[in-house]
Scaffold this active site. Structure first.
Site, PDB file in Angstrom:
ATOM      1  N   GLU A  64       0.825  -1.221   0.000  1.00  0.00           N
ATOM      2  CA  GLU A  64       0.000   0.000   0.000  1.00  0.00           C
ATOM      3  C   GLU A  64       0.852   1.261   0.000  1.00  0.00           C
ATOM      4  OE1 GLU A  64      -3.018  -0.044   3.048  1.00  0.00           O
ATOM      5  OE2 GLU A  64      -3.454  -2.149   2.655  1.00  0.00           O
ATOM      6  N   LYS A  94      18.021   5.946   9.324  1.00  0.00           N
ATOM      7  CA  LYS A  94      18.119   4.538   8.914  1.00  0.00           C
ATOM      8  C   LYS A  94      19.506   4.004   9.242  1.00  0.00           C
ATOM      9  CE  LYS A  94      17.085   6.113   4.850  1.00  0.00           C
ATOM     10  NZ  LYS A  94      16.854   6.317   3.416  1.00  0.00           N
ATOM     11  N   ASP A 154      19.114   2.633  -2.226  1.00  0.00           N
ATOM     12  CA  ASP A 154      20.356   2.291  -2.932  1.00  0.00           C
ATOM     13  C   ASP A 154      21.448   1.816  -1.982  1.00  0.00           C
ATOM     14  OD1 ASP A 154      20.727   4.928  -1.874  1.00  0.00           O
ATOM     15  OD2 ASP A 154      22.462   5.161  -3.190  1.00  0.00           O
TER      16      ASP A 154
END
Ligand SMILES: [Mg+2]
Length: 308
Positions: A28, A229, A254
């Site tokens: 979603e 992250k 990436d």
């Protein structure tokens, strides 16, 4: 091209028609990293506008999750606009925002101050969240003198030092941040992220925030709290804001050690694109243990899979 490297590793494969259509059915929200995925420096990567348009037309939520702390969400929205992409601030989750949210969620005392090694984006998000902060660009021209009567007095009310990428890092900033962490009792050490390198321009890879964070680790002998992250700190906001199970999300990035690990840590599907810092030989290296579910050369590859 499914493969299993060894017992501990996940199988992964080049994204196929079938894989993408399965993702389209089950996912979603698509979470995109920016540098090396959407753009390189100030240059848009081929096919990105049409790809985002297609996903939106299929009713998919689009979210941008970037470790680059140089800009605030507002500044990122303006960068997207300049590149011809209509993106709202609500769709952007930057590590500069995450640093401010970390302090807010941890009830950082309003009477305390935050010292910043980094760029305007961090200061802007901290101010927006109601915190008093200083440092950053205003300290970029400050210098020290190594002579016997010289010393830097630091503010004892600094309760947190936030470190992000800082192209104007200098010895004064390193000294000031070190003094706060070493001498102010309980002073927090927060890293926006620890990326080794990034495409600060489209011509080459430049040292990332990991370089500045590493310097402060070295001088304080302390480890930071990392809010970007691969830490899943930002995921809590995503889940709360969009009310979507992480199993119905796909993280597209990436970098293996930030984007893909972030997606995996949170339980998302993961797609590695080879348009940034990771090459196919790096992915296939036997020493690499972080494997995405799928990989492809660039995000617009998925346009070729539509309708098949
Ligand atoms: Mg990237």
């Amino acid at each position: 091209m499914a493969r299993v490297e060894n017992g501990a590793s996940k199988p992964y494969r080049a994204l196929s028609n079938g894989d993408f259509n399965e993702l389209l059915d089950s996912v979603e929200a698509f979470l995109f990293d920016c540098d090396g995925v959407i753009w390189k420096g100030d240059r848009l990567i081929d096919g990105v506008p049409r790809t985002l348009e297609m996903l939106r037309s299929k009713g998919k939520k689009i979210v941008f999750v970037t470790n680059n702390s140089m800009k605030s969400r507002k500044q990122y929205a303006s960068k997207f606009r300049k590149l011809g992409l209509e993106v709202s601030e609500e769709e952007i989750f930057s590590s500069s925002f995450a640093a401010a949210m970390y302090l807010k969620l941890n009830s950082f005392p309003r009477e305390k101050k935050v010292y910043v090694i980094g760029e305007e984006g961090i200061l802007e998000e901290l101010k927006l969240a109601g915190f008093t902060c200083f440092g950053g660009p205003e300290d970029s021209n400050k210098s020290i003198q190594l002579k016997s009567d010289f010393m830097v007095k630091h503010d004892e009310n600094v309760g947190a030092v936030v470190v992000g990428i800082d192209p104007h890092i200098n010895y004064y900033k390193l000294h000031y941040g070190t003094l706060c962490i070493r001498e102010n009792p309980g002073c927090l050490f927060i890293a926006t992220n620890c990326d080794a390198v990034g495409h600060m321009t489209d011509t080459q890879e430049w040292p990332g925030a990991g370089c500045m964070v590493g310097a402060i680790c070295g001088s304080t002998q302390k480890e930071p709290v990392v809010v970007g992250k691969p830490s899943t700190f930002m995921m809590d906001f995503l889940v709360e804001r969009f009310q979507i199970d992480t199993m119905k999300m796909c993280m597209v990035g990436d970098r293996l050690d930030t984007d893909i690990l972030f997606g995996q840590n949170a339980g998302c599907n993961t797609l590695l694109v080879l348009s940034g810092v990771t090459t196919l030989p790096m992915l296939e290296d036997s020493l690499n243990t972080i494997h995405p579910d799928y990989y492809t050369s660039k995000v617009s590859d998925i346009l070729n899979f539509l309708g098949d």
